[in-house]
Design an enzyme around this catalytic site. Structure first.
Site, PDB file in Angstrom:
ATOM      1  N   ALA A  65      38.474  31.862  63.737  1.00 46.22           N
ATOM      2  CA  ALA A  65      39.899  31.527  63.804  1.00 46.22           C
ATOM      3  C   ALA A  65      40.007  30.024  64.016  1.00 46.22           C
ATOM      4  O   ALA A  65      39.090  29.398  64.546  1.00 46.22           O
ATOM      5  CB  ALA A  65      40.548  32.285  64.950  1.00 46.22           C
ATOM      6  N   GLY A 110      36.102  35.229  63.936  1.00 48.87           N
ATOM      7  CA  GLY A 110      36.944  35.899  62.944  1.00 48.87           C
ATOM      8  C   GLY A 110      36.289  35.987  61.574  1.00 48.87           C
ATOM      9  O   GLY A 110      36.618  36.870  60.774  1.00 48.87           O
ATOM     10  N   GLU A 113      34.124  38.928  61.706  1.00 47.52           N
ATOM     11  CA  GLU A 113      35.024  40.091  61.760  1.00 47.52           C
ATOM     12  C   GLU A 113      35.607  40.425  60.388  1.00 47.52           C
ATOM     13  O   GLU A 113      35.686  41.588  59.999  1.00 47.52           O
ATOM     14  CB  GLU A 113      36.147  39.840  62.779  1.00 47.52           C
ATOM     15  CG  GLU A 113      35.622  39.850  64.214  1.00 47.52           C
ATOM     16  CD  GLU A 113      36.648  39.399  65.228  1.00 47.52           C
ATOM     17  OE1 GLU A 113      37.109  38.244  65.129  1.00 47.52           O
ATOM     18  OE2 GLU A 113      36.995  40.179  66.120  1.00 47.52           O
ATOM     19  N   GLU A 133      33.086  33.978  70.685  1.00 49.77           N
ATOM     20  CA  GLU A 133      34.363  33.872  71.406  1.00 49.77           C
ATOM     21  C   GLU A 133      34.192  33.606  72.891  1.00 49.77           C
ATOM     22  O   GLU A 133      35.003  32.913  73.502  1.00 49.77           O
ATOM     23  CB  GLU A 133      35.187  35.158  71.210  1.00 49.77           C
ATOM     24  CG  GLU A 133      35.827  35.308  69.842  1.00 49.77           C
ATOM     25  CD  GLU A 133      34.898  35.896  68.794  1.00 49.77           C
ATOM     26  OE1 GLU A 133      33.686  36.067  69.065  1.00 49.77           O
ATOM     27  OE2 GLU A 133      35.385  36.202  67.701  1.00 49.77           O
TER      28      GLU A 133
HETATM   29  N1  DAK Z   1      38.516  26.069  63.859  1.00 48.80           N
HETATM   30  C1  DAK Z   1      38.963  24.858  63.477  1.00 48.80           C
HETATM   31  N2  DAK Z   1      38.175  23.899  62.957  1.00 48.80           N
HETATM   32  C2  DAK Z   1      36.872  24.178  62.832  1.00 48.80           C
HETATM   33  C3  DAK Z   1      36.332  25.428  63.219  1.00 48.80           C
HETATM   34  C4  DAK Z   1      37.221  26.415  63.744  1.00 48.80           C
HETATM   35  N3  DAK Z   1      36.826  27.624  64.093  1.00 48.80           N
HETATM   36  N4  DAK Z   1      35.007  25.398  62.986  1.00 48.80           N
HETATM   37  C5  DAK Z   1      34.730  24.184  62.462  1.00 48.80           C
HETATM   38  N5  DAK Z   1      35.850  23.439  62.378  1.00 48.80           N
HETATM   39  C6  DAK Z   1      35.967  22.089  61.869  1.00 48.80           C
HETATM   40  C7  DAK Z   1      35.393  21.081  62.857  1.00 48.80           C
HETATM   41  O1  DAK Z   1      36.335  20.779  63.855  1.00 48.80           O
HETATM   42  C8  DAK Z   1      35.099  19.904  61.948  1.00 48.80           C
HETATM   43  O2  DAK Z   1      36.312  19.221  61.668  1.00 48.80           O
HETATM   44  P1  DAK Z   1      36.367  17.596  61.622  1.00 48.80           P
HETATM   45  O3  DAK Z   1      35.890  17.153  62.951  1.00 48.80           O
HETATM   46  O4  DAK Z   1      35.433  17.229  60.491  1.00 48.80           O
HETATM   47  O5  DAK Z   1      37.813  17.300  61.342  1.00 48.80           O
HETATM   48  C9  DAK Z   1      34.664  20.574  60.647  1.00 48.80           C
HETATM   49  O6  DAK Z   1      35.170  21.916  60.711  1.00 48.80           O
HETATM   50  C10 DAK Z   1      33.156  20.646  60.516  1.00 48.80           C
HETATM   51  O7  DAK Z   1      32.614  21.230  61.683  1.00 48.80           O
HETATM   52  P2  DAK Z   1      31.427  20.571  62.549  1.00 48.80           P
HETATM   53  O8  DAK Z   1      31.485  19.098  62.456  1.00 48.80           O
HETATM   54  O9  DAK Z   1      31.476  21.196  63.899  1.00 48.80           O
HETATM   55  O10 DAK Z   1      30.151  21.096  61.734  1.00 48.80           O
HETATM   56  P3  DAK Z   1      28.699  21.392  62.333  1.00 48.80           P
HETATM   57  O11 DAK Z   1      27.831  21.644  61.150  1.00 48.80           O
HETATM   58  O12 DAK Z   1      28.293  20.371  63.329  1.00 48.80           O
HETATM   59  O13 DAK Z   1      28.861  22.768  63.137  1.00 48.80           O
HETATM   60  C11 DAK Z   1      29.626  25.063  63.441  1.00 48.80           C
HETATM   61  C12 DAK Z   1      29.218  23.958  62.432  1.00 48.80           C
HETATM   62  C13 DAK Z   1      30.178  26.232  62.637  1.00 48.80           C
HETATM   63  C14 DAK Z   1      28.417  25.518  64.231  1.00 48.80           C
HETATM   64  C15 DAK Z   1      30.686  24.467  64.409  1.00 48.80           C
HETATM   65  O14 DAK Z   1      31.738  23.875  63.623  1.00 48.80           O
HETATM   66  C16 DAK Z   1      31.306  25.502  65.292  1.00 48.80           C
HETATM   67  O15 DAK Z   1      30.714  25.901  66.318  1.00 48.80           O
HETATM   68  N6  DAK Z   1      32.531  25.897  64.984  1.00 48.80           N
HETATM   69  C17 DAK Z   1      33.309  26.763  65.798  1.00 48.80           C
HETATM   70  C18 DAK Z   1      32.769  28.169  65.733  1.00 48.80           C
HETATM   71  C19 DAK Z   1      33.637  29.046  66.568  1.00 48.80           C
HETATM   72  O16 DAK Z   1      33.580  28.992  67.814  1.00 48.80           O
HETATM   73  N7  DAK Z   1      34.533  29.742  65.876  1.00 48.80           N
HETATM   74  C20 DAK Z   1      35.635  30.383  66.539  1.00 48.80           C
HETATM   75  C21 DAK Z   1      35.190  31.667  67.086  1.00 48.80           C
HETATM   76  S1  DAK Z   1      36.520  32.356  67.966  1.00 48.80           S
HETATM   77  C22 DAK Z   1      42.780  36.173  68.042  1.00 48.80           C
HETATM   78  C23 DAK Z   1      42.014  36.975  67.287  1.00 48.80           C
HETATM   79  C24 DAK Z   1      40.811  36.533  66.844  1.00 48.80           C
HETATM   80  C25 DAK Z   1      40.351  35.296  67.187  1.00 48.80           C
HETATM   81  C26 DAK Z   1      41.135  34.498  67.958  1.00 48.80           C
HETATM   82  C27 DAK Z   1      42.353  34.929  68.381  1.00 48.80           C
HETATM   83  N8  DAK Z   1      44.004  36.609  68.485  1.00 48.80           N
HETATM   84  C28 DAK Z   1      43.903  37.777  69.315  1.00 48.80           C
HETATM   85  C29 DAK Z   1      45.013  35.638  68.827  1.00 48.80           C
HETATM   86  C30 DAK Z   1      39.092  34.852  66.742  1.00 48.80           C
HETATM   87  C31 DAK Z   1      38.497  33.857  67.393  1.00 48.80           C
HETATM   88  C32 DAK Z   1      37.358  33.218  66.829  1.00 48.80           C
HETATM   89  O17 DAK Z   1      37.051  33.310  65.673  1.00 48.80           O
END
Ligand code: DAK
Length: 259
Positions: A65, A110, A113, A133
């Site tokens: 997400a 997400g 998921e 998460e």
């Molecule tokens: N959201 C927004 N931007 C993201 C992102 C994300 N999930 N993942 C990556 N980006 C963006 C980064 O901010 C970066 O943007 P700039 O700085 O270039 O503007 C760009 O994508 C490239 O990312 P990195 O520079 O971080 O690239 P790396 O190769 O160094 O790292 C990575 C890749 C995938 C390991 C890292 O980006 C990372 O850890 N990303 C976040 C992974 C994560 O935690 N995903 C979210 C999981 S939580 C809900 C229901 C469901 C959900 C939420 C709420 N409701 C009930 C309301 C689900 C939640 C999730 O999915």
């Protein structure tokens, strides 16, 4: 609807949906989710779309997400986002047509998921899966706590959800999260080959098989088997059933008509 965050292409009866926000690693915000809902509603209805493939542009499938959008949500907005996202997952899972996730890179949160809402997952050797998460102080909210244990078992699901650990493609294959790992350059061809194999079968049988497996996973064995009997009976009343069995006896390839 004009899509800004996804692409929808129809290739030989296969609807290829590509999430195309590569700079944000295809993170799911409300715009992406709404466009995906629109696309899958179209796929569900369109006679010309017989199967679908979901993939991502660039080095991610979906990195979760959109955290930048999520961080400012209040509780009510958060709930709306949950319902919107869960609705998308349910839509993908319940449309009559087979949906294959072609996971090209990161499938986190997400992203993992949404891949699990698809019927079949294949991935490139570069794919990485995880439910990170807990690092953000939340738990999976698009069905991860429910679909992951159904796919890989309770212990492995808890391990992945509680540690937030990322796993590579081979590990995802080993635990049964994905059905096939292929070289990156072959991913889409292999996904299309699987879609074509399924499309060559009787459509009503494919539809009934999908719903029987899905419904069965949500109920006790006896209820699931009862549902299977109904779904089986539906296939038995089709012209395609007669054609399939006749073709076998006549030693020829069946010609199914979705009837
Ligand atoms: N959201 C927004 N931007 C993201 C992102 C994300 N999930 N993942 C990556 N980006 C963006 C980064 O901010 C970066 O943007 P700039 O700085 O270039 O503007 C760009 O994508 C490239 O990312 P990195 O520079 O971080 O690239 P790396 O190769 O160094 O790292 C990575 C890749 C995938 C390991 C890292 O980006 C990372 O850890 N990303 C976040 C992974 C994560 O935690 N995903 C979210 C999981 S939580 C809900 C229901 C469901 C959900 C939420 C709420 N409701 C009930 C309301 C689900 C939640 C999730 O999915």
């Amino acid at each position: 609807m004009e899509y800004k965050n996804i692409k929808l292409e129809l290739e030989d009866g296969i609807a290829v949906v590509t999430i195309a926000r590569p700079k944000a690693l295809n993170a799911l915000n409300t715009h992406v989710i709404n466009e995906l809902i629109h696309a899958f509603e179209w796929i569900d209805k369109a006679a010309e779309a017989k199967a679908a493939i979901l993939t991502g542009e660039g080095r991610a499938f979906v990195a979760g997400a959109d955290i930048s959008q999520m961080k400012d949500l209040d509780i009510r907005d958060g709930r709306d986002m949950t319902l919107l996202g869960q609705g998308l997952m349910e839509l993908i899972e319940t449309i009559d047509k087979p949906v294959i996730a072609a996971v090209n890179g990161f499938a986190l949160g997400g992203g993992c998921e949404i891949s699990m809402a698809c019927d079949i997952r294949i991935c490139s050797e570069k794919a990485r899966f995880g439910q990170p998460e807990v690092n953000l102080g939340i738990i999976p909210g698009y069905g991860g706590t429910q679909r992951l244990p159904r796919l890989v078992g309770k212990g492995m699901a808890k391990y992945l959800i509680m540690t937030g650990e990322q796993i590579d493609a081979q590990e995802a294959y080993r635990i049964g999260l994905v059905q096939k790992v292929v070289p990156a350059e072959e991913l889409m061809d292999q996904a299309k080959a699987i879609a074509e194999t399924i499309m060559a079968k009787a459509p009503v049988a494919i539809k009934m098989a999908k719903h029987a497996v899905n419904n069965g996973m949500n109920v006790d064995l006896r209820s699931g088997v009862a549902y299977e009997a109904e779904a089986y009976t539906t296939t038995f009343s089709t012209k395609d059933r007669t054609e399939g069995m006749t073709a076998f006896v006549e030693k020829r390839t069946p010609s199914f008509e979705n009837r």
